[in-house]
Design an enzyme around this catalytic site. Structure first.
Site, short mmCIF file in Angstrom:
data_model
loop_
_atom_site.label_atom_id
_atom_site.label_comp_id
_atom_site.label_asym_id
_atom_site.label_seq_id
_atom_site.Cartn_x
_atom_site.Cartn_y
_atom_site.Cartn_z
N ASP A 1 0.86 -1.19 0.00
CA ASP A 1 0.00 0.00 0.00
C ASP A 1 0.90 1.24 0.00
OD1 ASP A 1 -3.10 0.76 1.61
OD2 ASP A 1 -1.68 2.18 0.78
N ASP B 1 -3.21 2.28 -5.77
CA ASP B 1 -2.03 2.31 -4.88
C ASP B 1 -1.90 1.08 -4.00
OD1 ASP B 1 -3.83 2.74 -2.70
OD2 ASP B 1 -2.26 3.89 -1.71
N GLU B 2 -2.65 0.04 -4.31
CA GLU B 2 -2.71 -1.09 -3.38
C GLU B 2 -2.83 -2.40 -4.14
OE1 GLU B 2 -5.86 -2.04 -0.02
OE2 GLU B 2 -6.02 -0.02 -0.80
N1 DCP Z 1 -8.55 8.20 -2.48
C1 DCP Z 1 -9.57 9.10 -2.88
N2 DCP Z 1 -10.67 9.30 -2.10
C2 DCP Z 1 -10.79 8.63 -0.94
C3 DCP Z 1 -9.80 7.71 -0.53
C4 DCP Z 1 -8.68 7.53 -1.33
O1 DCP Z 1 -9.45 9.71 -3.94
N3 DCP Z 1 -11.87 8.85 -0.18
C5 DCP Z 1 -7.35 8.04 -3.34
C6 DCP Z 1 -6.26 8.99 -2.91
C7 DCP Z 1 -5.22 8.13 -2.24
C8 DCP Z 1 -5.43 6.78 -2.90
O2 DCP Z 1 -6.81 6.74 -3.25
O3 DCP Z 1 -3.90 8.65 -2.41
C9 DCP Z 1 -5.08 5.63 -1.98
O4 DCP Z 1 -5.94 5.56 -0.87
P1 DCP Z 1 -5.42 5.13 0.56
O5 DCP Z 1 -6.61 4.92 1.41
O6 DCP Z 1 -4.41 4.03 0.46
O7 DCP Z 1 -4.71 6.45 1.10
P2 DCP Z 1 -3.27 7.01 0.87
O8 DCP Z 1 -2.42 6.13 0.03
O9 DCP Z 1 -3.40 8.41 0.37
O10 DCP Z 1 -2.70 7.08 2.35
P3 DCP Z 1 -2.08 5.93 3.26
O11 DCP Z 1 -0.66 6.34 3.46
O12 DCP Z 1 -2.87 5.97 4.52
O13 DCP Z 1 -2.21 4.64 2.50
MG MG Z 2 -2.20 4.08 0.42
#
Ligand code: DCP
Ligand code: MG
Length: 357
Positions: A12, A107-108
């Site tokens: 992730d 991203d996962e």
């Molecule tokens: N995303 C989005 N709207 C949301 C949740 C996520 O557009 N409500 C998008 C933006 C994030 C990506 O999906 O960058 C990945 O979601 P994650 O939940 O994995 O969050 P992040 O990667 O940003 O943060 P973390 O470091 O907690 O994984």
């Molecule tokens: Mg993430």
């Protein structure tokens, strides 16, 4: 028969969209940064960096509220095309180790490295090496969870976030799972959490101490799955070639809803979750075919209604569509689902891009 223990990695990326923006525009590095819509309108935050999270900013929060919590917050608009490209490059790195990759979102992803012979077949070292390549080649950081199944790997990737990894070895499962709070189980949302707490269930050990009949009485057929998960058992395989056909969210209520007013009150939360999934999947209007609402009644009968759409439907649209369905019947409602059916294109490999919830 004793099945071979699997080695699953869940990767992730750390604050993915925001990390890309910081990398490409280093003057944002020490600032609180978010990617999302404008605070003047009805914009929401897609994600933000860890500095902004300290102020209570998070994904799906309205940009207006985000700026209230963190007045110095810089919000940049998303650049989805770029995020997709970076996601593809990350996938290319995964492919050096295994073909068995199941992307969950840009991203996962889950990787099954059971048969990978590199690095002595050590999944811990493989995860380390993947994260290092992502960092060296793309200047982005990732977190990883390594475990014998998907359920545990996904929990583990959160354990040392950001820029860390955590391995749960087969022999460590029992110890690890005992103290795991029930809200870490996928599918245990606010409502189930409340219900479990009222039954004095706080950890997976508490769940283990309930028998299957008890779990099924309180949680229906899901009880069976719960009984496995709370013991760290999850047999789901890493699915490579699933093409996404739909995206939806379902909510079962603590108490059945017996009036339209009550249904209406719940719709805010349901719609919010639906938009979250839509955004996380990076869906665009031309990929969707129809909007679907599902209603399950107190007698467990259910009905679905469908209507064509060509973009993210507004809250008002979903509400009025649900209202029509609601008045077709007068039974109390136990569950509402909101989702979209997707066009399944033969040429476009959606599976490479779309998450599976
Ligand atoms: N995303 C989005 N709207 C949301 C949740 C996520 O557009 N409500 C998008 C933006 C994030 C990506 O999906 O960058 C990945 O979601 P994650 O939940 O994995 O969050 P992040 O990667 O940003 O943060 P973390 O470091 O907690 O994984
Ligand atoms: Mg993430």
């Amino acid at each position: 028969m004793n099945r071979k223990t699997r080695k699953i990695i869940h990767i992730d990326m750390d604050c993915f969209y925001a990390a890309i923006e910081m990398r490409d525009q280093p003057h944002y590095l020490n600032k609180a940064l978010a990617v999302g819509g404008k605070p003047e309108g009805r914009g929401v935050i897609a994600t933000c960096n860890y500095k902004a999270r300290k102020f209570g900013v998070h994904s799906a929060l309205s940009s207006r509220e985000a700026v209230r919590r963190c007045p110095d917050l810089i919000i940049v608009p998303p650049r989805f095309q770029l995020y997709k490209q970076e996601s593809q490059k990350i996938r290319d790195i995964f492919l050096r180790y295994t073909k068995i990759i199941e992307p969950l979102s840009l991203d996962e992803a889950f990787l099954d490295v059971s048969d990978c012979e590199q690095l002595n077949g050590s999944a811990t070292l493989i995860a380390q090496s993947i994260r290092q390549s992502i960092f060296e080649e793309l200047n982005l950081t990732a977190s990883a969870g390594i475990a014998p199944n998907k359920f545990l790997a996904k929990i583990a990737s959160d354990w040392k976030k950001p820029n860390g990894q955590f391995t749960i070895k087969p022999n460590d499962i029992d110890e690890f799972i005992k103290s795991l709070p029930i809200e870490k189980i996928h599918g245990v949302g606010k409502a189930t959490q409340k219900k479990m707490h009222s039954l004095n269930i706080y950890t997976c050990l508490d769940l283990q101490n309930k028998d299957l009949a008890f779990l099924m009485r309180h949680f229906g057929t899901w009880g069976e799955r719960l009984s496995e998960l709370c013991r760290g058992i999850d047999e789901r395989s890493v699915k490579v070639s699933r093409v996404r056909k739909s995206l939806s969210t379902e909510t079962t209520f603590n108490k059945d809803l017996d009036s339209w007013e009550k249904v209406e009150q719940k719709m805010d939360r349901i719609y919010e979750e639906f938009v979250y999934r839509w955004k996380k999947s990076n869906l665009s209007g031309d990929q969707v075919k129809s909007l679907q609402v599902k209603i399950k009644y107190d007698n467990f009968e259910s009905m679905t209604r469908e209507t064509q759409i060509s973009d993210l439907p507004t809250f008002e649209f979903c509400l009025s569509f649900l209202q029509k369905a609601y008045y077709e019947n007068s039974r109390p409602i136990r569950l509402i689902g909101l989702g979209v059916k997707l066009k399944v294109s033969e040429t476009k490999k959606q599976r490479d891009q779309l998450p599976l919830f």
